[in-house]
Scaffold this active site. Structure first.
Site, PDB file in Angstrom:
ATOM      1  N   LEU A 139      17.120 -44.831 -29.728  1.00 12.32           N
ATOM      2  CA  LEU A 139      17.799 -43.386 -30.055  1.00 12.32           C
ATOM      3  C   LEU A 139      18.756 -43.623 -31.192  1.00 12.32           C
ATOM      4  O   LEU A 139      19.912 -43.977 -30.735  1.00 12.32           O
ATOM      5  CB  LEU A 139      18.238 -42.468 -28.787  1.00 12.32           C
ATOM      6  CG  LEU A 139      18.537 -40.993 -29.340  1.00 12.32           C
ATOM      7  CD1 LEU A 139      17.391 -40.195 -30.142  1.00 12.32           C
ATOM      8  CD2 LEU A 139      19.036 -40.248 -28.164  1.00 12.32           C
ATOM      9  N   ASP A 140      18.607 -43.185 -32.287  1.00  5.30           N
ATOM     10  CA  ASP A 140      19.595 -43.019 -33.262  1.00  5.30           C
ATOM     11  C   ASP A 140      20.009 -44.415 -33.837  1.00  5.30           C
ATOM     12  O   ASP A 140      21.304 -44.527 -34.213  1.00  5.30           O
ATOM     13  CB  ASP A 140      20.780 -41.798 -32.883  1.00  5.30           C
ATOM     14  CG  ASP A 140      20.136 -40.443 -32.833  1.00  5.30           C
ATOM     15  OD1 ASP A 140      19.341 -40.298 -33.670  1.00  5.30           O
ATOM     16  OD2 ASP A 140      20.928 -39.768 -32.139  1.00  5.30           O
ATOM     17  N   GLU A 141      19.536 -45.402 -33.665  1.00  2.00           N
ATOM     18  CA  GLU A 141      19.779 -46.826 -33.889  1.00  2.00           C
ATOM     19  C   GLU A 141      18.951 -47.574 -34.929  1.00  2.00           C
ATOM     20  O   GLU A 141      19.114 -48.469 -35.270  1.00  2.00           O
ATOM     21  CB  GLU A 141      19.782 -47.359 -32.614  1.00  2.00           C
ATOM     22  CG  GLU A 141      20.817 -47.191 -31.710  1.00  2.00           C
ATOM     23  CD  GLU A 141      21.142 -48.191 -30.243  1.00  2.00           C
ATOM     24  OE1 GLU A 141      20.821 -49.230 -30.328  1.00  2.00           O
ATOM     25  OE2 GLU A 141      21.987 -47.804 -29.517  1.00  2.00           O
TER      26      GLU A 141
END
Length: 282
Positions: A225-227
């Site tokens: 997530l969000d990486e």
């Protein structure tokens, strides 16, 4: 008739790569219109984007010749006709500023995309989609129906031949399976200057920390997530008098601009993946 093409490639760095590519294009009767290259000393990789015009070859002939040229150098490459707009599906939830901005830019001829469909887990924007004559697909998502919903989303993406999926404030976490299927062709806008304030409600997190800058990040979607690899970021000033609502309102413009730039660069084949990072030939 002269056609314009875009060739992007990456491979282990070595001497003579620019000479090899430019010499190959000369042999094809091509005229180089734009070229950019980057040598990553940390990884030992070479990246290149070349836009060229050619009137003596068709796409299939050029691809066959490019494959032959690329093989000795272990090149990963792609070749695209510059005139072909990238088929795109947009996914959105209840926040419509990024969607509205993308639609306006597309209709104004500012984005080289072909928006084929809009998918949402809410009904809010069906009239906006209709005003642009774009099919709108309402697919509600719950914990119990997530697998079926994602299967339906993927059916639409494949049916439209989408080369790009834009998560324009689509506030659902995609499953690992869907992330894998969309690897390298799904862009998300996160309303924070990553890696700070991942996950939900980043403006609340920013307000709690009293930040002096808020930001937005456009990145490729991965199972983490969000990486995912970052394509573009920007910031806006904040101060101690700002409420969460102030930060949210000010951030909308930044989000829209950052996402639009990322979509433009991706659809112009200016972004090449470099492990957990990107090379962006602006």
């Amino acid at each position: 008739m002269t056609q314009a093409y875009i060739l992007t490639l990456s491979c282990p760095d070595r001497r003579g790569l620019v000479h090899a590519v430019s010499g190959f294009l000369l042999e094809q009767g091509a005229n180089i219109e734009e070229a950019a290259q980057y040598n990553d000393n940390a990884t030992g990789l070479f990246f290149m984007r070349v836009q060229f015009a050619c009137d003596s070859q068709d796409m299939q002939t050029l691809k066959a010749a490019t494959a032959e040229m690329a093989e000795p150098f272990q090149m990963q490459w792609s070749l695209h006709a510059r005139s072909e707009a990238m088929k795109t599906v947009i996914m959105v939830s209840k926040e419509g500023h990024c969607l509205n901005d993308l639609l306006f830019r597309w209709k104004s001829g500012l984005l080289p995309v072909d928006i084929r469909a809009i998918i949402s887990n809410h009904r809010e924007f069906y009239q906006l989609a209709a005003s642009y004559n774009i099919p709108f697909h309402y697919i509600p998502v719950t914990a119990a129906t997530k697998a079926q919903a994602e299967a339906r989303q993927m059916e639409i993406i494949e049916a439209e031949g989408a080369e790009l999926v834009v998560l324009a404030r689509y506030m659902q976490v995609l499953s690992d399976n869907l992330c894998q299927k969309l690897s390298g062709r799904a862009i998300n806008i996160h309303h924070s200057f990553l890696p700070s304030f991942k996950g939900a409600k980043p403006y609340y997190q920013a307000h709690d920390r009293g930040v002096k800058l808020i930001g937005a990040t456009a990145h490729y979607v991965t199972a983490h997530l969000d990486e995912g690899p970052i394509i573009e970021q920007d910031v806006a000033r904040a101060d101690h008098t700002d409420t969460v609502e102030d930060l949210t309102a000010r951030g909308r413009d930044t989000e829209s601009q950052v996402l639009a730039r990322a979509v433009k660069w991706h659809s112009e084949h200016r972004v090449i993946l470099n492990g957990t990072k990107t090379v962006v030939f602006r």
